[in-house]
Write a protein that holds these residues in place. Structure first.
Motif, PDB file in Angstrom:
ATOM      1  N   TYR A   1     -32.535 -19.210 -58.801  1.00 28.51           N
ATOM      2  CA  TYR A   1     -33.675 -19.712 -58.020  1.00 28.51           C
ATOM      3  C   TYR A   1     -34.143 -21.005 -58.677  1.00 28.51           C
ATOM      4  CZ  TYR A   1     -38.712 -19.477 -56.584  1.00 28.51           C
ATOM      5  OH  TYR A   1     -39.995 -19.729 -56.133  1.00 28.51           O
TER       6      TYR A   1
ATOM      7  N   TRP B   1     -44.567 -18.840 -61.112  1.00 31.12           N
ATOM      8  CA  TRP B   1     -43.775 -17.658 -61.481  1.00 31.12           C
ATOM      9  C   TRP B   1     -43.984 -16.544 -60.456  1.00 31.12           C
ATOM     10  CZ3 TRP B   1     -40.524 -18.836 -65.206  1.00 31.12           C
ATOM     11  CH2 TRP B   1     -40.872 -19.846 -66.109  1.00 31.12           C
TER      12      TRP B   1
ATOM     13  N   ALA C   1     -41.937 -16.871 -57.115  1.00 30.04           N
ATOM     14  CA  ALA C   1     -40.570 -16.337 -57.196  1.00 30.04           C
ATOM     15  C   ALA C   1     -40.571 -14.839 -56.909  1.00 30.04           C
ATOM     16  CB  ALA C   1     -39.979 -16.620 -58.572  1.00 30.04           C
ATOM     17  N   ASP C   2     -41.560 -14.121 -57.446  1.00 30.95           N
ATOM     18  CA  ASP C   2     -41.676 -12.678 -57.185  1.00 30.95           C
ATOM     19  C   ASP C   2     -41.949 -12.410 -55.707  1.00 30.95           C
ATOM     20  OD1 ASP C   2     -41.319 -12.215 -59.855  1.00 30.95           O
ATOM     21  OD2 ASP C   2     -43.421 -11.813 -60.308  1.00 30.95           O
TER      22      ASP C   2
ATOM     23  N   ALA D   1     -38.708 -12.657 -53.922  1.00 28.79           N
ATOM     24  CA  ALA D   1     -37.787 -11.587 -54.327  1.00 28.79           C
ATOM     25  C   ALA D   1     -38.146 -10.250 -53.685  1.00 28.79           C
ATOM     26  CB  ALA D   1     -37.771 -11.464 -55.847  1.00 28.79           C
TER      27      ALA D   1
ATOM     28  N   LEU E   1     -36.877  -7.576 -56.361  1.00 26.95           N
ATOM     29  CA  LEU E   1     -37.909  -7.878 -57.354  1.00 26.95           C
ATOM     30  C   LEU E   1     -37.519  -7.447 -58.762  1.00 26.95           C
ATOM     31  CD1 LEU E   1     -40.706  -9.021 -57.869  1.00 26.95           C
ATOM     32  CD2 LEU E   1     -41.690  -6.814 -57.214  1.00 26.95           C
TER      33      LEU E   1
ATOM     34  N   VAL F   1     -35.401  -9.957 -61.004  1.00 27.68           N
ATOM     35  CA  VAL F   1     -35.925 -11.266 -61.404  1.00 27.68           C
ATOM     36  C   VAL F   1     -35.945 -11.392 -62.924  1.00 27.68           C
ATOM     37  CG1 VAL F   1     -37.942 -12.790 -61.383  1.00 27.68           C
ATOM     38  CG2 VAL F   1     -37.317 -11.520 -59.318  1.00 27.68           C
TER      39      VAL F   1
ATOM     40  N   TYR G   1     -36.244 -14.707 -66.048  1.00 26.57           N
ATOM     41  CA  TYR G   1     -36.733 -16.077 -66.137  1.00 26.57           C
ATOM     42  C   TYR G   1     -36.104 -16.853 -67.290  1.00 26.57           C
ATOM     43  CZ  TYR G   1     -40.592 -13.872 -63.536  1.00 26.57           C
ATOM     44  OH  TYR G   1     -41.339 -13.167 -62.633  1.00 26.57           O
TER      45      TYR G   1
ATOM     46  N   TYR H   1     -31.291 -12.517 -60.548  1.00 28.24           N
ATOM     47  CA  TYR H   1     -32.166 -13.382 -59.747  1.00 28.24           C
ATOM     48  C   TYR H   1     -32.878 -14.260 -60.777  1.00 28.24           C
ATOM     49  CZ  TYR H   1     -35.270 -14.464 -55.746  1.00 28.24           C
ATOM     50  OH  TYR H   1     -35.954 -15.070 -54.715  1.00 28.24           O
TER      51      TYR H   1
ATOM     52  N   VAL I   1     -34.671 -17.241 -62.459  1.00 28.38           N
ATOM     53  CA  VAL I   1     -35.633 -18.271 -62.052  1.00 28.38           C
ATOM     54  C   VAL I   1     -35.632 -19.415 -63.064  1.00 28.38           C
ATOM     55  CG1 VAL I   1     -38.060 -18.750 -61.557  1.00 28.38           C
ATOM     56  CG2 VAL I   1     -37.056 -16.544 -60.901  1.00 28.38           C
TER      57      VAL I   1
END
Length: 365
Positions: free
Chosen positions: A89, A99, A102-103, A106, A112, A115, A117, A167, A169
């Motif tokens: 992402y 932040w 992004a959730d 997702a 979710l 995710v 980071y 996922y 980020v």
């Protein structure tokens, strides 16, 4: 006295959800720690599956406050795939609330728990969270010459080899864009000029290293890159000038009525591998973001102002996806707080969990 009451009422908008989100952290960490110990004799894939489920529960609670509690309206431009994918992402970066965005995407894809980071190194010192983000697959990176390419590759490879869904980020700008920090913007534009790249006005010049390493390390594991552009409504003043995006506390205080999210899926096969071509590709993606944001903030057409092109779909989040997590984590936390032994365990988890976490993330990044 009336002013004082107004100020206290306003601050409660933030402190109430913040207290619950922070207050449930020890119970969550104890639950995760128990599973971590039990799973040592199990395949890594089994551990990741339940770890992702636990993370989904906690982040669903976070979204209850950031979305259901605030009443913010989410407007999406573009089609989010219905099926879960292994993705990176990439988004513009302007505030701490990024932040959470992004959730928000997702959870609408039932991803979710996957995710993870890429975070700046200083965040590893967050009590409890700094350690857990690392355990969940987060990667702490330093800037420029201090960037540890080997450590990042090693962690990404260990995640993919264990079968963890991804996922990831990344905010390629590295630093948040703030229209009031003219020196930061000027330095970013000077860097672009030096490198022979187009100058951007509403984003900073993206740095390629973390994104390139992530894509190349996991290319065989990834399906796509999600190219996301975010704009917060309410960040245009009466003079038509862009203002700073809301921080997390301001977001929880309901100062952002609407978030606009432009979404584009880029198949992993379309992304060049060679560093020189990847840099050009990444910068071109940010040129597109810059044009979108320029129209959003500066369009002469009133119908195009504060909106992105394309069909705008309003995407409310059903309480059934978030409220059960609040109940579950509240149910785990209350027994700790209602007994003397529970309170001792609660406090020790905060203290010793934080200290152990600081040691762990420094010796095993």
């Amino acid at each position: 006295m009336l002013l004082s009451l107004v100020v206290h009422t306003y601050s409660l908008r933030y402190w109430f959800p913040a207290t619950i989100m922070l207050g449930t952290a020890p119970a969550y960490l104890l639950s995760w720690g128990t599973w971590r110990l039990l799973s040592t004799v199990l395949p890594a894939k089994v551990y990741h599956k339940l770890d992702d489920r636990l993370y989904c529960i906690y982040q669903s609670m976070v979204l209850f406050f950031f979305e259901n509690y605030t009443g913010v309206e989410i407007v999406i431009y573009g089609d989010i795939p219905k099926n879960k994918e292994n993705v990176i992402y990439l988004s513009n970066h302007q505030c701490t609330a990024d932040w959470i965005i992004a959730d928000m995407l997702a959870i609408r894809q039932s991803a979710l728990g996957h995710v993870r980071y890429v975070l700046k190194d200083g965040l590893k010192w967050l009590p409890l969270y700094g350690w857990y983000f690392s355990q969940h697959g987060g990667i702490y990176v330093k800037r420029s010459a201090k960037f540890n390419e080997k450590t990042m590759k090693k962690k990404l490879l260990s995640q993919t080899q264990s079968g963890a869904s991804m996922y990831l980020v990344i905010f390629p700008e590295g630093t948040r864009y703030n229209p009031e920090l003219k020196n930061v913007i000027a330095d970013s534009q000077a860097f672009a000029t030096k490198e022979g790249l187009a100058i951007l006005r509403h984003t900073l010049t993206p740095r390629m290293k973390a994104s390139h390493i992530a894509i190349e390390s996991m290319r065989g594991h990834l399906n796509a890159v999600y190219d996301v552009t975010v704009a917060y409504e309410g960040t245009l003043n009466v003079k038509g000038q862009r203002t700073p995006a809301p921080s997390m506390p301001e977001f929880l205080c309901k100062e952002c009525p609407r978030v606009h999210i432009h979404f584009e899926r880029v198949d992993i096969k379309e992304i060049p591998s060679e560093p020189v071509f990847f840099r050009r590709w990444l910068h071109e993606r940010f040129e597109i973001k810059d044009r979108l944001l320029t129209d959003f903030y500066e369009s002469d057409d009133a119908d195009k102002l504060c909106t992105f092109p394309g069909e705008a779909r309003h995407s409310p989040l059903n309480l059934s996806k978030t409220l059960p997590s609040v109940v579950i984590l509240g149910g785990l936390t209350l027994p700790l707080l209602l007994t003397e032994n529970g309170r001792k365990l609660y406090l020790r988890t905060w203290v010793y969990g934080t200290l152990l976490g600081w040691l762990w993330v420094n010796f095993f990044p």
